[in-house]
Design a protein around this motif. Structure first.
Motif, mmCIF file in Angstrom:
data_model
loop_
_atom_site.group_PDB
_atom_site.id
_atom_site.type_symbol
_atom_site.label_atom_id
_atom_site.label_comp_id
_atom_site.label_asym_id
_atom_site.label_seq_id
_atom_site.Cartn_x
_atom_site.Cartn_y
_atom_site.Cartn_z
ATOM 1 N N ALA A 172 0.909 -0.953 0.483
ATOM 2 C CA ALA A 172 0.142 0.008 0.125
ATOM 3 C C ALA A 172 1.231 1.428 -0.010
ATOM 4 O O ALA A 172 0.474 2.316 -0.954
ATOM 5 C CB ALA A 172 -0.946 0.328 0.985
ATOM 6 N N ASP A 173 2.137 0.974 0.439
ATOM 7 C CA ASP A 173 2.808 2.188 0.669
ATOM 8 C C ASP A 173 3.020 2.753 -0.526
ATOM 9 O O ASP A 173 3.170 4.084 -0.871
ATOM 10 C CB ASP A 173 4.188 1.959 1.577
ATOM 11 N N TYR A 174 3.201 1.450 -1.466
ATOM 12 C CA TYR A 174 3.833 2.178 -2.920
ATOM 13 C C TYR A 174 2.521 3.311 -3.765
ATOM 14 O O TYR A 174 3.556 4.404 -4.160
ATOM 15 C CB TYR A 174 4.415 1.508 -3.957
ATOM 16 N N PHE A 178 3.280 6.860 -4.470
ATOM 17 C CA PHE A 178 3.404 7.693 -6.119
ATOM 18 C C PHE A 178 2.210 8.437 -6.215
ATOM 19 O O PHE A 178 2.089 9.333 -6.962
ATOM 20 C CB PHE A 178 2.492 5.855 -6.906
ATOM 21 N N ILE A 179 1.114 8.670 -5.871
ATOM 22 C CA ILE A 179 -0.321 9.216 -5.980
ATOM 23 C C ILE A 179 0.749 10.456 -5.002
ATOM 24 O O ILE A 179 -0.924 11.633 -5.389
ATOM 25 C CB ILE A 179 -1.787 8.381 -6.238
ATOM 26 N N GLY A 180 1.218 10.968 -3.678
ATOM 27 C CA GLY A 180 0.955 11.756 -3.366
ATOM 28 C C GLY A 180 0.025 11.777 -1.781
ATOM 29 O O GLY A 180 -0.352 12.852 -1.619
ATOM 30 N N ALA A 181 -0.213 10.966 -1.249
ATOM 31 C CA ALA A 181 -1.321 10.723 -1.041
ATOM 32 C C ALA A 181 -0.838 10.746 1.365
ATOM 33 O O ALA A 181 -0.086 9.752 1.216
ATOM 34 C CB ALA A 181 -2.450 9.325 -1.288
ATOM 35 N N SER A 182 -1.173 11.011 1.584
ATOM 36 C CA SER A 182 -1.294 11.008 3.095
ATOM 37 C C SER A 182 -2.386 11.207 4.095
ATOM 38 O O SER A 182 -3.166 11.230 3.587
ATOM 39 C CB SER A 182 -0.408 12.238 3.278
ATOM 40 N N ARG A 186 -5.165 13.349 2.188
ATOM 41 C CA ARG A 186 -6.244 12.837 1.557
ATOM 42 C C ARG A 186 -6.955 11.798 2.574
ATOM 43 O O ARG A 186 -5.904 10.101 2.091
ATOM 44 C CB ARG A 186 -5.909 12.612 0.599
ATOM 45 N N PRO A 187 -7.591 11.926 4.207
ATOM 46 C CA PRO A 187 -7.113 10.661 4.381
ATOM 47 C C PRO A 187 -8.457 9.737 3.960
ATOM 48 O O PRO A 187 -8.466 8.404 3.948
ATOM 49 C CB PRO A 187 -8.147 11.041 5.908
ATOM 50 N N TRP A 188 -9.009 9.981 2.878
ATOM 51 C CA TRP A 188 -10.733 8.578 2.719
ATOM 52 C C TRP A 188 -9.896 8.218 1.379
ATOM 53 O O TRP A 188 -10.569 6.848 0.814
ATOM 54 C CB TRP A 188 -11.904 9.549 2.074
ATOM 55 N N THR A 189 -8.754 8.932 0.518
ATOM 56 C CA THR A 189 -7.863 8.207 -0.255
ATOM 57 C C THR A 189 -7.315 7.320 0.720
ATOM 58 O O THR A 189 -7.546 5.445 0.021
ATOM 59 C CB THR A 189 -7.062 8.995 -0.971
ATOM 60 N N GLU A 349 -11.607 14.759 -2.395
ATOM 61 C CA GLU A 349 -10.216 15.124 -1.674
ATOM 62 C C GLU A 349 -9.651 15.718 -3.167
ATOM 63 O O GLU A 349 -7.945 15.953 -2.693
ATOM 64 C CB GLU A 349 -9.299 14.339 -1.437
ATOM 65 N N TRP A 350 -9.689 15.361 -4.195
ATOM 66 C CA TRP A 350 -9.119 15.317 -5.741
ATOM 67 C C TRP A 350 -10.076 16.872 -6.580
ATOM 68 O O TRP A 350 -10.674 15.203 -7.257
ATOM 69 C CB TRP A 350 -8.702 14.309 -5.743
#
Length: 355
Positions: A172-174, A178-182, A186-189, A349-350
């Motif tokens: 999942a970390d990849y 890759f998309i720059g989510a944190s 972006r908790p729902w992502t 979120e996007w």
């Protein structure tokens, strides 16, 4: 002993640590090959066939060998039942008649194609005079896949091993990187990826128990990986399934699709875009997101823990389960309201309408 546990601890195969000797490919000074690659077991040489048994499973996962539990009681013991992703997984698991099919039904519905299952003798031929020839055909497929894995071991494994090691438990970390989510931005992502993990684990583990395919190193000891192998069956590949399934979910978000989607497809219309580029085929998919998914799958082959056919079958299963969740006609759709809500929140979120 575990530190401070006060109880004895005995090493088990799936808990063995990094084995550096698996990286030395130089024959010794007597000319002996570095690995016993020529010694390969035919899993179909006798009846019953060589299969993954209940004792081969990690004890913590052995409940998957029991009849499927619609309530997922054993699985729920290890997760937080209040998380939206876990609720979505429970909704999914309770509708197994819409996704957990046997071999014949998978083929009839085109969820898998003949090449995905070419490694397995067709059980419909077991009483025919040509049963011996059918077993030989399947054995030749297995042998060719093992030869391919041996080549990947020699050419690629050492170069990719650090990446493979991180991906073993950090898939999942990849995607997050890759998309720059944190979690903060972006908790729902993040929760949508968790939905992919939770639903995916139920799906592919159920199919692993159904097919019970032994790991490559069971048949060819020379393929022993640098760590592992995992203590559950090889088919289908969990990493390939999760990679492709999470990619499909993330690309439903228009703001993500703009950068990472299928080139030449329509932004926001994953159903049409996937159809145009046949995710249930075998060709490379012109998409950064699916490039990542395929890399995750290929690295498991480089490690030698599953076969190439496991990768493609998982890609196909991931697509059809996603389709059943998101695009299928109402009569056959897998209804997961919790997943619907998470996708809706993640889309917000996007934004795509920045001034």
């Amino acid at each position: 002993m575990y530190p401070g546990s006060g109880r004895s601890y005995y090493a088990t195969p799936w808990e063995l640590r990094y084995r550096a000797w698996t990286l030395d490919f130089t024959p010794d000074d007597s000319g002996t090959p570095a690995f016993p690659h020529d010694q390969i077991i035919n899993p179909y040489q006798a009846d019953p066939f060589l299969e993954w048994t209940a004792d081969d499973w990690d004890p913590a996962l052995r409940f998957w060998t029991l009849p499927f539990d619609l309530q997922l009681n054993q699985w729920l013991k290890a997760v937080d039942p209040t998380k939206p992703s876990v609720i979505a997984a429970c909704e999914f698991g309770g509708q197994k008649d819409l996704w957990l099919y046997d071999r014949a039904e998978l083929i009839n519905r085109n969820w898998l194609d003949a090449r995905d299952l070419a490694w397995q003798p067709d059980p419909n031929l077991s009483n025919d005079p040509g049963w011996g020839a059918e077993k030989l055909r399947a054995w030749n497929i297995v042998l060719s896949e093992i030869r391919e894995l041996q080549q990947l071991m020699l050419d690629d494994r050492e170069c990719y091993l650090s990446e493979i090691d991180v991906q073993a438990d950090g898939l999942a970390d990849y995607f997050f990187d890759f998309i720059g989510a944190s979690e903060g931005r972006r908790p729902w992502t993040i929760e949508l990826v968790n939905c992919g993990l939770a639903i995916g684990n139920i799906a592919y583990m159920s199919y692993k128990e159904k097919f019970r395919r032994v790991r490559p190193s069971f048949l060819c000891p020379g393929l022993i990986p640098a760590f592992g192998p995992p203590a559950h069956p090889a088919f289908p590949s969990g990493h390939s399934f999760l990679g492709h399934f999470i990619a499909l979910l993330l690309l439903e978000i228009p703001g993500i699709y703009q950068r990472f989607g299928i080139y030449g497809g329509n932004v926001g219309d994953m159903g049409q875009a996937v159809g145009e580029h046949t995710l249930d085929g075998r060709d490379p998919i012109p998409s950064p997101m699916f490039w990542l998914a395929q890399r995750l799958a290929k690295n498991r082959e480089r490690l030698g823990v599953h076969y190439p056919s496991d990768s493609f079958a998982s890609r196909h299963l991931a697509f059809h389960i996603w389709y059943a969740l998101r695009k299928e006609a109402p009569a056959r759709r897998i209804v997961c309201p919790a997943l619907e809500r998470v996708i809706g929140y993640a889309k917000a979120e996007w934004p795509t309408d920045w001034p």
